[in-house]
Design a protein around this motif. Sequence first.
Motif, PDB file in Angstrom:
ATOM      1  N   PRO A 204       0.549  -1.114   0.221  1.00 28.30           N
ATOM      2  CA  PRO A 204      -0.328   0.035   0.675  1.00 28.30           C
ATOM      3  C   PRO A 204       0.658   1.367  -0.119  1.00 28.30           C
ATOM      4  CG  PRO A 204      -0.700  -1.176   1.881  1.00 28.30           C
ATOM      5  CD  PRO A 204       0.318  -2.147   1.392  1.00 28.30           C
ATOM      6  N   ARG A 205       0.640   2.143  -0.522  1.00 25.29           N
ATOM      7  CA  ARG A 205       1.552   3.674  -0.503  1.00 25.29           C
ATOM      8  C   ARG A 205      -0.064   4.620  -0.652  1.00 25.29           C
ATOM      9  NH1 ARG A 205       5.414   3.544  -5.660  1.00 25.29           N
ATOM     10  NH2 ARG A 205       5.957   0.798  -5.404  1.00 25.29           N
ATOM     11  N   THR A 206       0.713   5.875  -0.213  1.00 22.83           N
ATOM     12  CA  THR A 206       0.593   6.859   0.420  1.00 22.83           C
ATOM     13  C   THR A 206       0.860   7.837  -0.957  1.00 22.83           C
ATOM     14  OG1 THR A 206      -0.008   6.852   2.076  1.00 22.83           O
ATOM     15  CG2 THR A 206      -0.091   9.166   1.847  1.00 22.83           C
ATOM     16  N   PRO A 207      -0.097   8.599  -2.148  1.00 23.92           N
ATOM     17  CA  PRO A 207       0.099   9.008  -2.683  1.00 23.92           C
ATOM     18  C   PRO A 207       1.198  10.760  -2.184  1.00 23.92           C
ATOM     19  CG  PRO A 207      -1.777   8.701  -3.102  1.00 23.92           C
ATOM     20  CD  PRO A 207      -1.548   8.221  -2.029  1.00 23.92           C
ATOM     21  N   ALA A 208       2.068  11.313  -2.500  1.00 24.85           N
ATOM     22  CA  ALA A 208       2.453  12.542  -2.085  1.00 24.85           C
ATOM     23  C   ALA A 208       1.652  14.041  -2.118  1.00 24.85           C
ATOM     24  CB  ALA A 208       3.262  12.982  -3.075  1.00 24.85           C
ATOM     25  N   LEU A 209       0.334  13.741  -3.101  1.00 28.89           N
ATOM     26  CA  LEU A 209      -0.421  14.834  -3.535  1.00 28.89           C
ATOM     27  C   LEU A 209      -1.690  14.484  -3.271  1.00 28.89           C
ATOM     28  CD1 LEU A 209       1.541  17.254  -6.340  1.00 28.89           C
ATOM     29  CD2 LEU A 209       1.726  16.352  -3.617  1.00 28.89           C
ATOM     30  N   SER A 210      -2.782  15.169  -2.804  1.00 25.94           N
ATOM     31  CA  SER A 210      -4.029  14.930  -2.579  1.00 25.94           C
ATOM     32  C   SER A 210      -4.547  15.223  -4.489  1.00 25.94           C
ATOM     33  CB  SER A 210      -4.702  15.451  -1.904  1.00 25.94           C
ATOM     34  OG  SER A 210      -5.339  17.109  -3.035  1.00 25.94           O
ATOM     35  N   ARG A 211      -4.978  14.864  -4.415  1.00 30.36           N
ATOM     36  CA  ARG A 211      -5.923  14.451  -6.154  1.00 30.36           C
ATOM     37  C   ARG A 211      -6.370  15.870  -6.507  1.00 30.36           C
ATOM     38  NH1 ARG A 211     -11.181  12.381  -9.547  1.00 30.36           N
ATOM     39  NH2 ARG A 211     -11.266  13.828 -10.680  1.00 30.36           N
ATOM     40  N   GLN A 212      -6.203  16.821  -5.424  1.00 28.70           N
ATOM     41  CA  GLN A 212      -6.712  18.669  -6.687  1.00 28.70           C
ATOM     42  C   GLN A 212      -5.087  18.998  -6.314  1.00 28.70           C
ATOM     43  OE1 GLN A 212     -10.342  18.550  -7.294  1.00 28.70           O
ATOM     44  NE2 GLN A 212      -9.374  20.957  -8.355  1.00 28.70           N
ATOM     45  N   ALA A 213      -4.192  18.598  -5.063  1.00 25.82           N
ATOM     46  CA  ALA A 213      -3.584  18.975  -5.636  1.00 25.82           C
ATOM     47  C   ALA A 213      -2.759  18.776  -6.711  1.00 25.82           C
ATOM     48  CB  ALA A 213      -2.427  18.763  -4.143  1.00 25.82           C
ATOM     49  N   TYR A 214      -2.483  17.593  -6.755  1.00 27.01           N
ATOM     50  CA  TYR A 214      -1.801  16.632  -8.523  1.00 27.01           C
ATOM     51  C   TYR A 214      -2.390  17.915  -9.548  1.00 27.01           C
ATOM     52  CZ  TYR A 214       0.266  13.900 -11.092  1.00 27.01           C
ATOM     53  OH  TYR A 214       1.288  13.515 -12.965  1.00 27.01           O
ATOM     54  N   LEU A 215      -3.675  17.271  -9.587  1.00 27.35           N
ATOM     55  CA  LEU A 215      -4.206  18.148 -10.993  1.00 27.35           C
ATOM     56  C   LEU A 215      -3.935  19.887 -10.979  1.00 27.35           C
ATOM     57  CD1 LEU A 215      -8.316  16.957 -11.187  1.00 27.35           C
ATOM     58  CD2 LEU A 215      -6.124  16.833 -12.086  1.00 27.35           C
ATOM     59  N   GLU A 216      -3.543  20.777 -10.134  1.00 28.06           N
ATOM     60  CA  GLU A 216      -2.909  22.486  -9.773  1.00 28.06           C
ATOM     61  C   GLU A 216      -2.333  21.996 -10.054  1.00 28.06           C
ATOM     62  OE1 GLU A 216      -4.003  23.545  -5.440  1.00 28.06           O
ATOM     63  OE2 GLU A 216      -6.412  23.855  -6.609  1.00 28.06           O
ATOM     64  N   SER A 217      -1.097  21.142  -9.861  1.00 27.72           N
ATOM     65  CA  SER A 217       0.458  21.001 -10.963  1.00 27.72           C
ATOM     66  C   SER A 217       0.887  20.429 -11.186  1.00 27.72           C
ATOM     67  CB  SER A 217       0.929  19.884  -9.265  1.00 27.72           C
ATOM     68  OG  SER A 217       0.808  18.732  -9.840  1.00 27.72           O
ATOM     69  N   VAL A 218      -0.478  20.215 -12.050  1.00 32.57           N
ATOM     70  CA  VAL A 218       0.020  19.727 -13.809  1.00 32.57           C
ATOM     71  C   VAL A 218      -0.836  21.087 -14.626  1.00 32.57           C
ATOM     72  CG1 VAL A 218       0.329  17.231 -13.426  1.00 32.57           C
ATOM     73  CG2 VAL A 218      -2.345  18.479 -13.356  1.00 32.57           C
ATOM     74  N   GLY A 219      -1.800  21.976 -13.962  1.00 32.15           N
ATOM     75  CA  GLY A 219      -2.477  22.731 -14.993  1.00 32.15           C
ATOM     76  C   GLY A 219      -4.073  22.635 -14.651  1.00 32.15           C
ATOM     77  N   ALA A 220      -3.940  21.444 -14.258  1.00 39.32           N
ATOM     78  CA  ALA A 220      -5.824  21.099 -15.169  1.00 39.32           C
ATOM     79  C   ALA A 220      -6.531  22.095 -13.823  1.00 39.32           C
ATOM     80  CB  ALA A 220      -5.561  19.528 -14.534  1.00 39.32           C
ATOM     81  N   ASP A 221      -7.016  22.756 -14.368  1.00 43.87           N
ATOM     82  CA  ASP A 221      -8.659  23.948 -13.813  1.00 43.87           C
ATOM     83  C   ASP A 221     -10.044  22.576 -14.265  1.00 43.87           C
ATOM     84  OD1 ASP A 221      -9.728  25.478 -11.583  1.00 43.87           O
ATOM     85  OD2 ASP A 221      -9.617  27.396 -13.654  1.00 43.87           O
ATOM     86  N   TRP A 222     -10.203  21.581 -13.038  1.00 44.29           N
ATOM     87  CA  TRP A 222     -11.225  21.460 -13.231  1.00 44.29           C
ATOM     88  C   TRP A 222     -12.074  21.078 -11.703  1.00 44.29           C
ATOM     89  CZ3 TRP A 222      -8.484  16.313 -15.747  1.00 44.29           C
ATOM     90  CH2 TRP A 222      -7.963  16.800 -17.159  1.00 44.29           C
ATOM     91  N   PRO A 223     -13.176  21.161 -11.882  1.00 42.83           N
ATOM     92  CA  PRO A 223     -14.430  20.829 -10.479  1.00 42.83           C
ATOM     93  C   PRO A 223     -13.890  19.735 -10.292  1.00 42.83           C
ATOM     94  CG  PRO A 223     -15.498  20.868 -13.297  1.00 42.83           C
ATOM     95  CD  PRO A 223     -14.303  21.152 -13.187  1.00 42.83           C
ATOM     96  N   GLU A 224     -13.996  19.535  -8.822  1.00 42.56           N
ATOM     97  CA  GLU A 224     -14.026  18.994  -8.030  1.00 42.56           C
ATOM     98  C   GLU A 224     -14.932  16.982  -7.909  1.00 42.56           C
ATOM     99  OE1 GLU A 224     -14.302  19.467  -3.725  1.00 42.56           O
ATOM    100  OE2 GLU A 224     -12.615  21.046  -3.894  1.00 42.56           O
ATOM    101  N   ASP A 225     -16.092  17.272  -8.963  1.00 46.40           N
ATOM    102  CA  ASP A 225     -16.916  16.639  -9.210  1.00 46.40           C
ATOM    103  C   ASP A 225     -16.521  16.001 -10.710  1.00 46.40           C
ATOM    104  OD1 ASP A 225     -17.974  18.568 -11.008  1.00 46.40           O
ATOM    105  OD2 ASP A 225     -20.627  17.739 -10.594  1.00 46.40           O
ATOM    106  N   CYS A 226     -15.956  16.177 -11.126  1.00 51.04           N
ATOM    107  CA  CYS A 226     -15.977  16.057 -12.661  1.00 51.04           C
ATOM    108  C   CYS A 226     -14.992  14.289 -12.775  1.00 51.04           C
ATOM    109  CB  CYS A 226     -14.329  16.796 -13.311  1.00 51.04           C
ATOM    110  SG  CYS A 226     -12.985  15.853 -12.290  1.00 51.04           S
ATOM    111  N   VAL A 227     -14.745  13.416 -13.502  1.00 53.62           N
ATOM    112  CA  VAL A 227     -14.793  12.488 -13.927  1.00 53.62           C
ATOM    113  C   VAL A 227     -13.787  11.955 -14.542  1.00 53.62           C
ATOM    114  CG1 VAL A 227     -15.041   9.881 -14.186  1.00 53.62           C
ATOM    115  CG2 VAL A 227     -16.639  11.152 -13.465  1.00 53.62           C
TER     116      VAL A 227
END
Length: 744
Positions: free
Chosen positions: A172-195
Amino acid sequence: MKVIHLISGGDSGGAKTHVHTLLQSLSRTPGVEVTMVTFMEGPFTDEARALGIPTVVFPGKNLLRNFSALKRLIREGGYQIIHCHGARGNMMGALLRRSTGLPVVTTVHSDYRLDYLGRPLSRLTYGTINTLALRRLDYRIGVSDAMVDLLISRGFRPDRLFSIYNGLDFTPRTPALSRQAYLESVGADWPEDCVIAGIAARLNPVKDIATLIRGFAQAHEHCPRLRLLIAGDGELAGQLRALARELGVAEEVCFAGWVTDTDSFYHALDINTLTSLSETFPYALTEGARAALPTVASRVGGVPYLIDHGVNGYLFEAGDAGALSRYLVTLAEDPELRRRMGQRLYQKAEADYSLESTCRRQLEIYDTILRRQARPASRRDGALVCGAYGRGNAGDDAILEAIVTELRQVDPDLPVWVLSRRPKDTRLKYRVNSIYTFAFPKFLARMVRTRLYINGGGSLLQDVTSYRSLWFYLFTISAAKILGNKVLMYGCGIGPIRSEANRARAARVLQKRVDIITLRDTHSREELRRMEVTHPEIIQSADPTVILPAASAEIIDGVMESHGMDPHGRYIGFTLRPWPGFEEKAPLFGQAADYVWRKYGLTPVFLPIERRLDVEAARKAAAYIQEAPYVILPDTGSSDRTIGLFARMQAVVSMRLHALVFAAGQGVPLVGVVYDPKISSFLSYIGQDLYTDLAALTLEGLCAQIDVACGRIGDRAFLSGGVERLREVERRNTEAAARLLAAQ
């Protein structure tokens, strides 16, 4: 155990990762010593040393000097197996094979015919040398079942091939970044409820990211919440960005570039994807599985061995953007389906594709090679199995699977040859050697070298469907005996043989040419008595398919869902076949389906055993259904899936013997419709009393028997006694084979 590995030392990509991780794991295994030999210094060798892998380098291009040094190292080091990787390792292994007397195995990491594309001189030299060397080695390991299939299709013997997979650490691994933090790090400005669907791949033509973008664009029209995250870099990056703009989804597609933090990347996804035109077995699949992501992937290479369509993901034909789009929409709109599929994929991958399982599999392969090396040499070895194989009949396929399984229990190293109408399919499916059924020179030449001939299962000795098939089987029995084999008729049925001339001919052959006959029903024993067959040892046993297990509950849940069936629903199974008199009785089955739906709420499901014939028979009966919703399965799949589907029925009405065998083995109440004495004989043998001759079938009688069967739903004890007795006596088939093999 001491193993020496030979590899050039200039390898990269998946081959490098596989060799490094495998040898690191093996070197830490008690009782195992591995040494890696490379032929150049460089990053590959440096990384191996850093991982603690014992490494020796023989640099330079002097082949004879390296050969002599290697031979001396192997002899002085007391190595037991030579394991090669790549063209240079294979060439050296081929040279060492004879001079050392050790078994030589190679791991085939990629299609050797494609290794030097775009490099004609290297293809002509190294490629040719590698192709020739591969043929001279003792064993080959494919880095996926698909690679093994490829080697089989090119004429390599299945019984000298093994499969292994690129293992992954499932700790088991713990990601370094949360989902939202990772999306921000790659420049993806997407809503939280997106799939979010995603892929990690090189941006080159073979990965076909263009199809992914087209499929995503179509899916986005139906499901605006969808987003696409692409990790990777390559020569097509600019073209793919332009395509996203052209399709109007530039804001919904994020190109994340080369990704090193794969844990955070996969943690940000809801759906993993793969659109490659060609693959062996990519790490991207197992990495997505480790994150419990449902996967939509192209049906290429080893992908179908991990992704069970409709169970833990979806498969589509490479390049089909429309199918990809439909599956993305299905998953995007159903979070519970995503959760179930992702969990199933994680469980399968952890069990079969972890580092631990890869290491364990490699040790099993080494043990097998050493065991075979110690096997006494003999001019005769192996068994030849003959039956109605390669014709698309699930019952006959199950018989062959059971026979091969039991022979491998008797002797795991026994070479098995099978006569089949589709030998290529049989080689691929069962990993056995196979000869075309009517290739007389080939199978007669093989009989000179085998120890045991098996006339395998089913009612092969009958003349109702054809005189010629009876004569063919009698000929093969006689030829096998004359050419020096022990002859076993295995869990078979006898008859009906209606022609007096055929009965006399069959009796003469059985008396003179057969050593043991094991029978699957009591009617067949009576038939042999009437034919005055007394010389072979005659043993009452059972149909060999009763030993076969059902697929796991998760697999069957997924199969049912893929056909629009509720895995927790209540069903009655019908297995019908065309036979003289069936068409006039077809309305009765449709009317009975309505009856059981009205009275018991059981949904009719038509389950084919021989899909070429049974599906059409099902359609004819279903045409008379007025009320009940029903399902006609076009195919039940592999034996374990077929058995698992029958296990989900509350009751089964069948004209096919093996549908009754499969259902009985799972404790399902039965109603037999008899067109052949083998049906009634089997049901009587297991203590069942619900059957009627096809000619005498009436709606009232059929519904009355269904009533009795439905009254037994849940009463597993009613069937269990007869079925357990069947499994006990079935062991006599294996015991007979073991005795005859030991007698040779």
